[in-house]
Scaffold this motif. Structure first.
Motif, short mmCIF file in Angstrom:
data_model
loop_
_atom_site.label_atom_id
_atom_site.label_comp_id
_atom_site.label_asym_id
_atom_site.label_seq_id
_atom_site.Cartn_x
_atom_site.Cartn_y
_atom_site.Cartn_z
N GLY A 334 17.72 47.03 22.38
CA GLY A 334 18.62 46.62 23.44
C GLY A 334 18.03 46.71 24.83
O GLY A 334 18.42 45.96 25.74
N LEU A 335 17.08 47.61 25.03
CA LEU A 335 16.48 47.78 26.35
C LEU A 335 15.76 46.54 26.84
O LEU A 335 15.57 46.36 28.04
N PHE A 336 15.36 45.66 25.92
CA PHE A 336 14.51 44.52 26.29
C PHE A 336 15.24 43.18 26.23
O PHE A 336 14.68 42.17 26.67
N PHE A 337 16.46 43.15 25.69
CA PHE A 337 17.23 41.91 25.67
C PHE A 337 17.52 41.43 27.09
O PHE A 337 17.26 40.29 27.45
N GLY A 338 18.13 42.31 27.88
CA GLY A 338 18.56 41.95 29.23
C GLY A 338 17.44 41.45 30.12
O GLY A 338 17.57 40.39 30.75
N PRO A 339 16.32 42.18 30.24
CA PRO A 339 15.23 41.70 31.08
C PRO A 339 14.69 40.34 30.65
O PRO A 339 14.33 39.52 31.50
#
Length: 417
Positions: A334-339
């Motif tokens: 999830g940490l890398f979906f948004g960016p």
């Protein structure tokens, strides 16, 4: 942030309930476990539905984006697609847990998804009118962060008010899956309640307001001219080609994540909701943090690093046998979906000419959907041929890797920080 920036970003809070609850964590799993004959055939049916929706979005998004530019009515079109999304989402309530309701469920989700995706074209095109170039990355990241927070809040509401209570808080028949189907009604209300600020406080840019017929004619001419000019704009063309592949990979992850978790690890609805809540927490953190990082290293670098991390963590998730390890990896993902998403939106806003913003975001949507039928179709074909959901999900790694390689060739604007 000023009022216009907050009003724009808050729409992510409103509409993100749809992909979170409907496309990913609840209704997708309900379809495969409660409506389809079995999880494998359910994943196949869901895959072909998403493929057909992708074709519709690929055709409509660029044309409607160009019409919005020509007619100056982005806000009116956003309002229309938002209402349609809520109506079709609410219709999922009538999909009872029996194979005979599969077509109704698929049609309702397909039409709601079409309205969601086309509406996003008009919403994204408003970003450069709301934020300066120096603040686009931050505002876009905050929007994605609010989206994850909105998805999280809606998931919690679904869990606490509808899915988990036994006996139910409301007069819902659990045997007929009404406690699960009611999540679609909650999402529809959520969208209508929270979507209004962008429609009130973010007006269309000044300019000519053509009639709908004239706007359609001018929009089609603008779209054709824009497509002809693309070869003379290599950064835009290469970026759209790169996004064509890696967004398809992200879409497959979003749409089939809960289906995979339910089929391979036996997660029930409550556990899928808890997993979705945890994923949205890390997703929101990653999106907001990514906006700040983007100001310092640039949108392109932010997207590249995010895609690389998604490939590494996603590949590990396909190999593990332990549900606990799958949980840890999934939450980390999830940490890398948004960016990846927010950085892509920022990069498009920086590359597109202001007068053609909605048309470019129509192509932006097209680049995320032109081959979107290939990802779900490939997943459906591989899953059916191998009888393995793991092998089917492996197509995600190929799509992400192809997009990453193409993005490396894009000359991007320098960081603003």
């Amino acid at each position: 942030m000023n009022r216009r920036e907050w009003a724009w970003a808050s729409y992510d809070w409103a509409n993100s309930a749809f992909p979170t609850v409907i496309s990913t964590f609840v209704i997708a799993a309900y379809f495969t476990q409660g409506i389809a004959p079995d999880p494998v055939s359910g994943q196949v049916m869901w895959g072909w539905m998403q493929a057909l929706v992708g074709l519709g979005i690929a055709v409509l998004s660029p044309l409607l984006g160009a019409i919005a530019d020509a007619g100056g009515r982005r806000r009116a079109l956003l309002a229309m697609t938002t209402v349609l999304m809520a109506i079709f989402t609410a219709s999922i309530w009538f999909a009872q847990p029996a194979p005979g309701y599969a077509l109704w469920a698929l049609a309702s989700v397909a039409l709601a998804t079409l309205a969601f995706e086309v509406g996003t074209v008009f919403y994204n095109a408003m970003l450069p009118d709301v934020a300066s170039r120096a603040r686009i990355g931050r505002v876009s990241g905050i929007g994605w962060g609010l989206g994850y927070a909105g998805g999280l809040a809606c998931l919690v509401a679904c869990l606490v008010l509808l899915v988990q209570p036994d006996p139910p808080l409301l007069p819902l028949d659990r045997g007929a899956a009404e406690h699960v189907r009611a999540t679609a009604l909650l999402v529809a209300v959520w969208i209508l309640v929270f979507a209004w600020p962008v429609l009130v406080w973010v007006p269309d840019p000044p300019g000519e307001r053509r009639g709908w017929g004239a706007a359609a004619q001018a929009g089609l001419a603008e779209l054709l001219a824009l497509i002809r000019r693309l070869p003379a704009r290599p950064p835009v063309l290469r970026f759209l080609l790169a996004r064509l592949f890696y967004t398809d990979g992200l879409n497959v992850l979003f749409v089939f994540g809960a289906v995979f978790a339910a089929g391979v690890f036996g997660m029930g609805f409550e556990e899928i909701l808890l997993f979705g809540i945890a994923l949205n927490v890390t997703g929101g953190i990653g999106a907001v943090a990514g906006g700040w990082v983007e100001e310092r290293i640039g949108a392109k670098t932010t997207v590249l690093l995010s895609l690389l991390a998604l490939m590494v963590v996603g590949g590990a998730m396909l190999l593990v046998e332990s549900k606990a390890v799958f949980w840890v990896l999934g939450v980390s993902l999830g940490l890398f979906f948004g960016p990846a998403q927010a950085g892509s939106r920022s990069l498009m806003a920086q590359l597109a000419p202001p007068a053609e913003m909605a048309a470019h975001f129509g192509l932006f949507a097209l680049s995320g959907r032109a081959t979107s039928f290939l990802g779900p179709a490939a997943l459906a074909i591989v899953t059916e041929a191998t009888g393995s959901q793991r092998w089917g999900m492996a197509v995600v790694l190929v799509l992400l890797g192809t997009g990453l390689a193409l993005l490396l060739t894009v000359r991007a604007p320098p960081p603003t920080g």
